[in-house]
Design an enzyme around this catalytic site. Sequence first.
Site, PDB file in Angstrom:
ATOM      1  N   LYS A 205      -6.809   3.348 -15.515  1.00 37.30           N
ATOM      2  CA  LYS A 205      -8.050   2.951 -16.180  1.00 37.30           C
ATOM      3  C   LYS A 205      -8.721   4.131 -16.882  1.00 37.30           C
ATOM      4  O   LYS A 205      -8.495   5.298 -16.571  1.00 37.30           O
ATOM      5  CB  LYS A 205      -8.991   2.287 -15.178  1.00 37.30           C
ATOM      6  CG  LYS A 205      -8.423   0.964 -14.673  1.00 37.30           C
ATOM      7  CD  LYS A 205      -9.449  -0.032 -14.246  1.00 37.30           C
ATOM      8  CE  LYS A 205      -8.792  -1.395 -14.033  1.00 37.30           C
ATOM      9  NZ  LYS A 205      -9.740  -2.419 -13.609  1.00 37.30           N
ATOM     10  N   ARG A 241      -3.708  -2.603  -6.454  1.00 35.12           N
ATOM     11  CA  ARG A 241      -3.054  -3.196  -7.625  1.00 35.12           C
ATOM     12  C   ARG A 241      -2.683  -2.077  -8.603  1.00 35.12           C
ATOM     13  O   ARG A 241      -3.566  -1.365  -9.084  1.00 35.12           O
ATOM     14  CB  ARG A 241      -3.994  -4.209  -8.285  1.00 35.12           C
ATOM     15  CG  ARG A 241      -3.424  -4.956  -9.480  1.00 35.12           C
ATOM     16  CD  ARG A 241      -4.463  -5.941 -10.027  1.00 35.12           C
ATOM     17  NE  ARG A 241      -3.946  -6.709 -11.157  1.00 35.12           N
ATOM     18  CZ  ARG A 241      -3.980  -6.308 -12.423  1.00 35.12           C
ATOM     19  NH1 ARG A 241      -4.527  -5.134 -12.728  1.00 35.12           N
ATOM     20  NH2 ARG A 241      -3.499  -7.080 -13.379  1.00 35.12           N
TER      21      ARG A 241
END
Length: 263
Positions: A205, A241
């Site tokens: 991210k 995840r």
Amino acid sequence: MGIVNVTPDSFSDGGRHAGVEAAVAHGLRLVEQGADWLDVGGESTRPGAEPVSVADEIARVVPVIEGLRARWPGPISIDTMKPEVARAAVASGATMWNDVAALGFAPEAMAVAAELGCDVALMHMKGEPRTMQTAPHYDDVVAEVTDWLAARAGTAMAAGVARERIWLDPGLGFGKTAQHNLALTAHLGRLAALGFPILYGASRKRMIQSIDPTATEPSDRLGGSLALALEGARRGAGIIRVHDVRETMQALAVQAAVREAAR
């Protein structure tokens, strides 16, 4: 949880696994690398992403789930906001509905989740994908996200979703600045204290780029992704995840070995 994106515009690997055979092969490769869980998504939820029709999303994900289920017995989640897609995915072999809208995208979502009887991951998102990163503001991000997810879990249970089926996800990057994401990670234990298992996703991210400005591409963020995965696991996440399964499994194994040596 290994990520299987069946989208042409995912922020990290858009288009690489868009075909059914490529996506199935990728998922099975992640299992070989150590994934316990596979997360299949057919609509990008990156900042600025455009919506996908129900028909197109079903056409993308159902053949992949069927292909994976035919060759692997483990848990598969469908990453979607749409009840119609979740219903089709569960009928094809998915065992979890992973919803970035926390069953809030459609009025019937809660009832459909109860009807399906599968696991449900409720994620916090401020706004919607096209606009969520436009100056998000919180007075106390940890308290607000925790309280909101507790309320959504309560609403889901009132609608008939079994408590033991509910997972909570703080939604890093979904209507949050890098500092918000770091605060939620640092205080993940407050969310875990609600008593629901936690799904934590920080892989590749943009928050990592805020710390290391040279990490301009998602593929440049492996080191930061591993650091965040370790922090998430240490602070109470039940599922991590990730895109990079092999590397994450190795990092978690080393972390576990150090903990064992410290006893």
